[in-house]
Design an enzyme around this catalytic site. Sequence first.
Site, PDB file in Angstrom:
ATOM      1  N   GLU A 277       0.834  -1.205   0.000  1.00  0.00           N
ATOM      2  CA  GLU A 277       0.000   0.000   0.000  1.00  0.00           C
ATOM      3  C   GLU A 277       0.871   1.259   0.000  1.00  0.00           C
ATOM      4  O   GLU A 277       0.561   2.248  -0.663  1.00  0.00           O
ATOM      5  CB  GLU A 277      -0.912  -0.021   1.233  1.00  0.00           C
ATOM      6  CG  GLU A 277      -2.129   0.865   1.122  1.00  0.00           C
ATOM      7  CD  GLU A 277      -3.148   0.545   2.212  1.00  0.00           C
ATOM      8  OE1 GLU A 277      -4.046  -0.260   1.960  1.00  0.00           O
ATOM      9  OE2 GLU A 277      -3.026   1.091   3.330  1.00  0.00           O
ATOM     10  N   GLU A 280       2.127   1.731  -3.431  1.00  0.00           N
ATOM     11  CA  GLU A 280       1.022   2.240  -4.264  1.00  0.00           C
ATOM     12  C   GLU A 280       0.791   3.732  -3.989  1.00  0.00           C
ATOM     13  O   GLU A 280       0.581   4.524  -4.914  1.00  0.00           O
ATOM     14  CB  GLU A 280      -0.258   1.446  -3.952  1.00  0.00           C
ATOM     15  CG  GLU A 280      -1.446   1.894  -4.779  1.00  0.00           C
ATOM     16  CD  GLU A 280      -2.764   1.203  -4.384  1.00  0.00           C
ATOM     17  OE1 GLU A 280      -2.736   0.251  -3.573  1.00  0.00           O
ATOM     18  OE2 GLU A 280      -3.807   1.639  -4.897  1.00  0.00           O
ATOM     19  N   CYS A 303      -8.399  -2.169   4.039  1.00  0.00           N
ATOM     20  CA  CYS A 303      -8.346  -3.405   4.848  1.00  0.00           C
ATOM     21  C   CYS A 303      -9.653  -3.759   5.526  1.00  0.00           C
ATOM     22  O   CYS A 303      -9.781  -4.847   6.060  1.00  0.00           O
ATOM     23  CB  CYS A 303      -7.304  -3.358   5.954  1.00  0.00           C
ATOM     24  SG  CYS A 303      -6.196  -2.048   5.935  1.00  0.00           S
ATOM     25  N   SER A 323      -7.337   2.060  -2.287  1.00  0.00           N
ATOM     26  CA  SER A 323      -6.152   1.242  -2.590  1.00  0.00           C
ATOM     27  C   SER A 323      -6.601  -0.091  -3.167  1.00  0.00           C
ATOM     28  O   SER A 323      -7.595  -0.666  -2.724  1.00  0.00           O
ATOM     29  CB  SER A 323      -5.361   1.009  -1.301  1.00  0.00           C
ATOM     30  OG  SER A 323      -4.469  -0.066  -1.487  1.00  0.00           O
ATOM     31  N   LYS A 362     -15.585  -9.910   7.483  1.00  0.00           N
ATOM     32  CA  LYS A 362     -14.533 -10.738   6.868  1.00  0.00           C
ATOM     33  C   LYS A 362     -15.103 -12.072   6.376  1.00  0.00           C
ATOM     34  O   LYS A 362     -14.535 -12.698   5.481  1.00  0.00           O
ATOM     35  CB  LYS A 362     -13.402 -10.997   7.861  1.00  0.00           C
ATOM     36  CG  LYS A 362     -12.603  -9.759   8.207  1.00  0.00           C
ATOM     37  CD  LYS A 362     -11.364  -9.645   7.338  1.00  0.00           C
ATOM     38  CE  LYS A 362     -10.353  -8.668   7.852  1.00  0.00           C
ATOM     39  NZ  LYS A 362     -10.365  -7.334   7.414  1.00  0.00           N
ATOM     40  N   GLU A 365     -16.370 -11.101   3.091  1.00  0.00           N
ATOM     41  CA  GLU A 365     -15.236 -10.821   2.200  1.00  0.00           C
ATOM     42  C   GLU A 365     -14.638 -12.116   1.640  1.00  0.00           C
ATOM     43  O   GLU A 365     -14.340 -12.207   0.445  1.00  0.00           O
ATOM     44  CB  GLU A 365     -14.166 -10.053   2.982  1.00  0.00           C
ATOM     45  CG  GLU A 365     -12.959  -9.672   2.147  1.00  0.00           C
ATOM     46  CD  GLU A 365     -11.835  -9.068   2.989  1.00  0.00           C
ATOM     47  OE1 GLU A 365     -11.642  -9.516   4.139  1.00  0.00           O
ATOM     48  OE2 GLU A 365     -11.143  -8.167   2.491  1.00  0.00           O
ATOM     49  N   GLU A 370     -14.225 -12.917  -6.324  1.00  0.00           N
ATOM     50  CA  GLU A 370     -12.884 -12.628  -6.855  1.00  0.00           C
ATOM     51  C   GLU A 370     -11.760 -13.124  -5.932  1.00  0.00           C
ATOM     52  O   GLU A 370     -10.592 -13.072  -6.302  1.00  0.00           O
ATOM     53  CB  GLU A 370     -12.734 -11.122  -7.125  1.00  0.00           C
ATOM     54  CG  GLU A 370     -12.810 -10.194  -5.919  1.00  0.00           C
ATOM     55  CD  GLU A 370     -14.238  -9.753  -5.553  1.00  0.00           C
ATOM     56  OE1 GLU A 370     -15.200 -10.455  -5.924  1.00  0.00           O
ATOM     57  OE2 GLU A 370     -14.375  -8.725  -4.866  1.00  0.00           O
ATOM     58  N   CYS A 519     -10.668  -2.267  14.341  1.00  0.00           N
ATOM     59  CA  CYS A 519     -11.010  -3.701  14.459  1.00  0.00           C
ATOM     60  C   CYS A 519     -11.193  -4.142  15.908  1.00  0.00           C
ATOM     61  O   CYS A 519     -11.901  -5.110  16.177  1.00  0.00           O
ATOM     62  CB  CYS A 519      -9.931  -4.559  13.824  1.00  0.00           C
ATOM     63  SG  CYS A 519      -9.644  -4.128  12.117  1.00  0.00           S
TER      64      CYS A 519
END
Length: 593
Positions: A277, A280, A303, A323, A362, A365, A370, A519
């Site tokens: 990251e 990037e 994240c 990102s 999560k 996710e 993908e 989190c």
Amino acid sequence: MDIYINGKKCKAVQGETILEVAGKNGVRIPTLCYHSDLCLAGNCRICVVDVDGARTLQTACTAMASNGMKIWTNTPRVIKARKMNIQLLLGSHFGECYTCPRNNNCELLKLAEEYGIEELPFPKKGKRTGALEITPSITRDPDKCIMCGRCVRTCEELQGVHAVKPVGRSSDIHIGTFFDQGLMHTSCTMCGQCINRCPTGALYETSCVQPVWDALADPDKYVVVQTAPAVRAALGEEFGMEPGSRVTGKMVAGLRRLGFNKIFDTQFTADLTIIEEGTEFLTRLKRTLVNKEKGLLPMTTSCSPGWIKYIEHFYPELLTHVSTCKSPQQMFGPLAKTYFAEKEGINPAKMITVSIMPCVAKKYEAERPEMNASGYKDVDYVLTTRELAKMMKMAGLDLKDMPVEEYDNPFGISTGAAVIFGATGGVMEAALRTVYEIVTGREIPFKNLDITPVRGMEDVKEAEVTIEGVKEEYKFLEGAKVKVAVAHSLSAAKKVMDKVRSGEAEYHFIEIMACPGGCLGGGGQPIPTSPEIRKARARAIYEEDESMTIRKSHENPAIKKLYEDFLEKPNSHKAHELLHTHYLKRKRFDKVK
Ligand code: SF4
Ligand code: SF4
Ligand code: SF4
Ligand code: FES
């Protein structure tokens, strides 16, 4: 001013409720619809108290204290009223406590026990009225709902999502979604914050406990587990330890005893996230400042899957700002099934990857189509902190009695920068520690590397770092003032993203976490949650950072080796294939069927 609670003089300040003054003075008044994170509803009437001079009982959560007030919290009529209210709630409730996932900490059941409810004068008749709604993250059981409205207030006030609300009329009223089509057809972000505030078993995570037991029992499977940073600062609460107890080594020992083949740390891929990251971010800065390209800055973190789903629904036109890095959980999966599997000679088809997460988003996710860069499902099962505790208890393990053990290598090596991913501001702090040093060759000039302006529980935090004395290749950044923002909870995300949308924001980099506190306040963490509990967990996380030998992601030796042996360099073609992703423009609601 002075008020009197059960005859004892207590100090109160203007604007405080009776409940607040009682709490400060050690007098417990029971509550149900009240939650310290939310605005007042005053609808359950469990908190009623007698006030001298008042004709009717007052609800302590909404009634303001006034000078000289005399309050009685346990008179016979108070007890009788509370008992009756509990009986009414139980009577409209489908009680099946033996099999209810919340039977170990259900607030309604606890009240029934405290008030000695032995009979139900108004028993619920007939069968279930509503079906379970099961999503990849959340299960809703409308028959256990007591209409306290905490989920609605959570979704509206904290998250600004408005996915659930009371629908229907009179006796048919229930908590539902847009045209009762179910959460999957709304902009629900799967954050699970409503679960953390539901007092009963009407909301809980969709469990992966049984498939994980099955995988562990299958001799043909090689089962690896990763644990997210915030889990170690909260798991102890499930075993009666104080909030803020650090249990990293004990948790590792417990997981080993459950039979996982390798115990790895999501912190390893948190360090990797910082490298990917950070690289990037520097590329986006160069393309914006040198090539004058538009739509790349500010860059936001990626994240938090609750945040990703939120921006997909609410700001789809700004997705180029996010990102492309996958979350640390989803970076771990493909690396385990490629790099690690190759290294150890394990057939990835027989590998099962399990995550222990503070989060229920999560789970969603991991199911995104993908997320199969390894050629297999990258993360097979996601367990919450609560589910891990459940598994340990089922196996007869008490975390308190566990020895302290170490993670396995190579994915068990991490830095202090990675552990702070668990707290709001942590990803930004970790990224700044690394990016500043890459660009200048020097440590970021904050005492002891602690970038305090991005720490703490303010909903939006801002900071500015001036970059001076840069290396030759970063000349375009000489003297630049890098402006950053940090937001936690989706209502805070809205504040920041509205500024980005209007062009008012001057930020270069924004960290957004869907859950309050980051989190550590995730939807899979131990219940209850409160501002104090989240602060205690944050303290534990920063102590863990302090205790680590290496505190900057780019100094993690296992990450350096991963690039040397496998990924070649940050943002390489291979890194892009395995560690980066794309996002989806979504509508707020599906069409009504
Ligand atoms: S929600 Fe509470 S009272 Fe209802 S079935 Fe579950 S444990 Fe029992
Ligand atoms: S689902 Fe839970 S939080 Fe929401 S109204 Fe029902 S009992 Fe309250
Ligand atoms: S999971 Fe989050 S977004 Fe979905 S209903 Fe619950 S609080 Fe709202
Ligand atoms: S807690 Fe006061 S009315 Fe519900």
